[in-house]
Design a protein around this motif. Structure first.
Motif, short mmCIF file in Angstrom:
data_model
loop_
_atom_site.label_atom_id
_atom_site.label_comp_id
_atom_site.label_asym_id
_atom_site.label_seq_id
_atom_site.Cartn_x
_atom_site.Cartn_y
_atom_site.Cartn_z
N ILE A 71 -3.63 -13.04 63.49
CA ILE A 71 -2.34 -13.65 63.81
C ILE A 71 -2.31 -14.11 65.26
O ILE A 71 -1.81 -15.20 65.58
N GLN A 72 -2.86 -13.29 66.15
CA GLN A 72 -2.89 -13.65 67.57
C GLN A 72 -3.72 -14.91 67.80
O GLN A 72 -3.32 -15.80 68.56
N ILE A 73 -4.87 -15.02 67.12
CA ILE A 73 -5.72 -16.21 67.26
C ILE A 73 -4.98 -17.46 66.80
O ILE A 73 -4.98 -18.50 67.46
N ILE A 74 -4.30 -17.36 65.64
CA ILE A 74 -3.56 -18.50 65.09
C ILE A 74 -2.43 -18.91 66.03
O ILE A 74 -2.23 -20.11 66.29
N GLU A 75 -1.68 -17.94 66.53
CA GLU A 75 -0.55 -18.26 67.40
C GLU A 75 -1.02 -18.85 68.73
O GLU A 75 -0.39 -19.77 69.27
N GLN A 139 4.63 -11.14 57.34
CA GLN A 139 5.74 -11.83 56.70
C GLN A 139 6.92 -11.98 57.64
O GLN A 139 7.83 -12.77 57.38
N ALA A 140 6.94 -11.21 58.71
CA ALA A 140 8.00 -11.30 59.71
C ALA A 140 7.38 -11.22 61.10
O ALA A 140 6.43 -10.46 61.31
N HIS A 141 7.92 -12.01 62.03
CA HIS A 141 7.47 -11.91 63.42
C HIS A 141 7.97 -10.62 64.06
O HIS A 141 7.26 -9.98 64.84
N LEU A 142 9.24 -10.27 63.73
CA LEU A 142 9.86 -9.07 64.29
C LEU A 142 10.57 -8.32 63.19
O LEU A 142 11.10 -8.91 62.25
N GLY A 143 10.61 -6.99 63.33
CA GLY A 143 11.39 -6.16 62.44
C GLY A 143 12.42 -5.37 63.24
O GLY A 143 12.16 -4.99 64.38
N LEU A 144 13.57 -5.15 62.65
CA LEU A 144 14.62 -4.35 63.27
C LEU A 144 14.97 -3.22 62.31
O LEU A 144 15.42 -3.49 61.19
N ALA A 274 2.79 -10.30 69.49
CA ALA A 274 4.10 -10.93 69.65
C ALA A 274 4.29 -11.49 71.07
O ALA A 274 4.97 -12.50 71.26
N SER A 275 3.68 -10.85 72.05
CA SER A 275 3.86 -11.29 73.44
C SER A 275 3.20 -12.63 73.72
O SER A 275 3.48 -13.26 74.74
N THR A 276 2.34 -13.10 72.81
CA THR A 276 1.69 -14.40 73.00
C THR A 276 2.46 -15.53 72.32
O THR A 276 2.07 -16.69 72.43
N VAL A 280 8.98 -15.70 69.75
CA VAL A 280 9.20 -14.28 69.44
C VAL A 280 9.51 -13.51 70.71
O VAL A 280 10.43 -12.67 70.75
N GLU A 281 8.75 -13.78 71.76
CA GLU A 281 8.96 -13.08 73.03
C GLU A 281 10.35 -13.35 73.59
O GLU A 281 11.03 -12.44 74.08
#
Length: 294
Positions: A71-75, A139-144, A274-276, A280-281
């Motif tokens: 995911i990090q490579i793709i983003e 499936q989600a960038h962030l979860g709460l 997520a930080s990349t 999302v950040e």
């Protein structure tokens, strides 16, 4: 054949969507080409990524380990497309527990979109376990989430504090009493959230703390169903103070004091990558700043 970006995107899509056919459609290739690409990727990596169970593809432990880096490579690759862009845009996928999705997220998303109108929110609602799985699978960038959780791959950080409250109907015998002691906790008929929800995890832990057992009349996955059942006199309930505030103010429900420790932490769940992702950040920083408003 060497590893390539097309294979990585197909792997990420298959992990997120759960079916190779859906991933192939999303990536606009044939199912046979998708299947061959996954086989080539597995051959290059030296380990299997999926195990077929019926029509579903289950990720192997190795796939779970490598997915965050994919995911990090793709983003990072996607971020090269418009290095000069100043406006945030794109789809922001959020998975949220029920209380957060109903009582906190709508206003937060609306406020965020007012500043970033090119962002498209994609919101899924699940219990705590479901939210963690959604983030884990991409499936989600962030979860709460509302419940306590640990995960060896995902970053889980404190967001806000909340508290559960026990409540009954206005004509329930406990309404005039206003509180129950530890022994009475065990004698009541309880209407609770289902196993796996953050609310239920907190409640069960609190009951164990006072060394009691409760009679669960109903375990329901909808807060409205719990509140209606309590108003009908079928038992007493336990939900977030956020979810019953309006009914308490209108006199439709009555809060009962108990010896249970029902405070809890709401948390943000994210992939390490997520930080990349600027979108999302930025959203995570925004909702963290909003925590002082609760």
């Amino acid at each position: 054949m060497s590893l390539n970006l097309r294979q990585l995107k197909l792997f990420e899509a298959t992990a997120r969507l759960g079916r190779l056919t859906h991933a192939a459609d999303e990536q606009a290739i044939s199912q046979s080409a998708a299947s061959q690409a996954i086989k080539e990727l597995e051959s290059h990596l030296g380990y299997p990524l999926f195990q077929r169970v019926g029509r579903e593809l289950n990720m192997t432990p190795a796939a779970h380990d490598v997915l965050p880096r994919v995911i990090q490579i793709i983003e990072l690759t996607d971020s090269l497309k418009a290095p000069e862009a100043k406006s945030l845009s794109g789809i922001l996928r959020i998975a949220a527990s029920v209380t957060i999705a109903n009582y906190l997220l709508p206003e937060l998303v609306a406020e965020f979109l007012a500043d970033h109108p090119l962002v498209t929110p994609d919101i899924a609602i699940a219990n705590t376990y479901g939210v963690i799985e959604a983030v884990e699978r991409g499936q989600a960038h962030l979860g709460l989430i509302e419940g306590p959780a640990l995960h060896r791959q995902l970053a889980i950080t404190h967001w806000r504090d909340d508290a559960l409250q026990v409540f009954c109907a206005p004509d329930h015998p406990l309404a005039s009493q206003g509180r129950i002691d530890a022994d009475e906790v065990a004698t009541q008929r309880w209407i609770l959230r289902e196993d796996g929800s953050g609310t239920r995890l907190i409640f069960d832990a609190a009951v164990q703390q006072i060394k009691q057992q409760v009679k669960v009349a109903f375990a329901l996955n909808r807060q409205e169903a719990i509140k209606r059942s309590v108003r009908a006199g079928l038992g007493i309930g336990c939900l977030s103070r956020l979810s019953i505030a309006e009914e308490v103010e209108r006199g439709e429900l009555v809060v009962i004091e108990t010896p249970l420790e029902l405070s809890r932490r709401l948390s943000i769940v994210a992939q390490p990558s997520a930080s990349t992702n600027p979108l999302v950040e930025t959203f995570e920083a925004f909702i963290q700043r909003s925590s002082s408003d609760l």
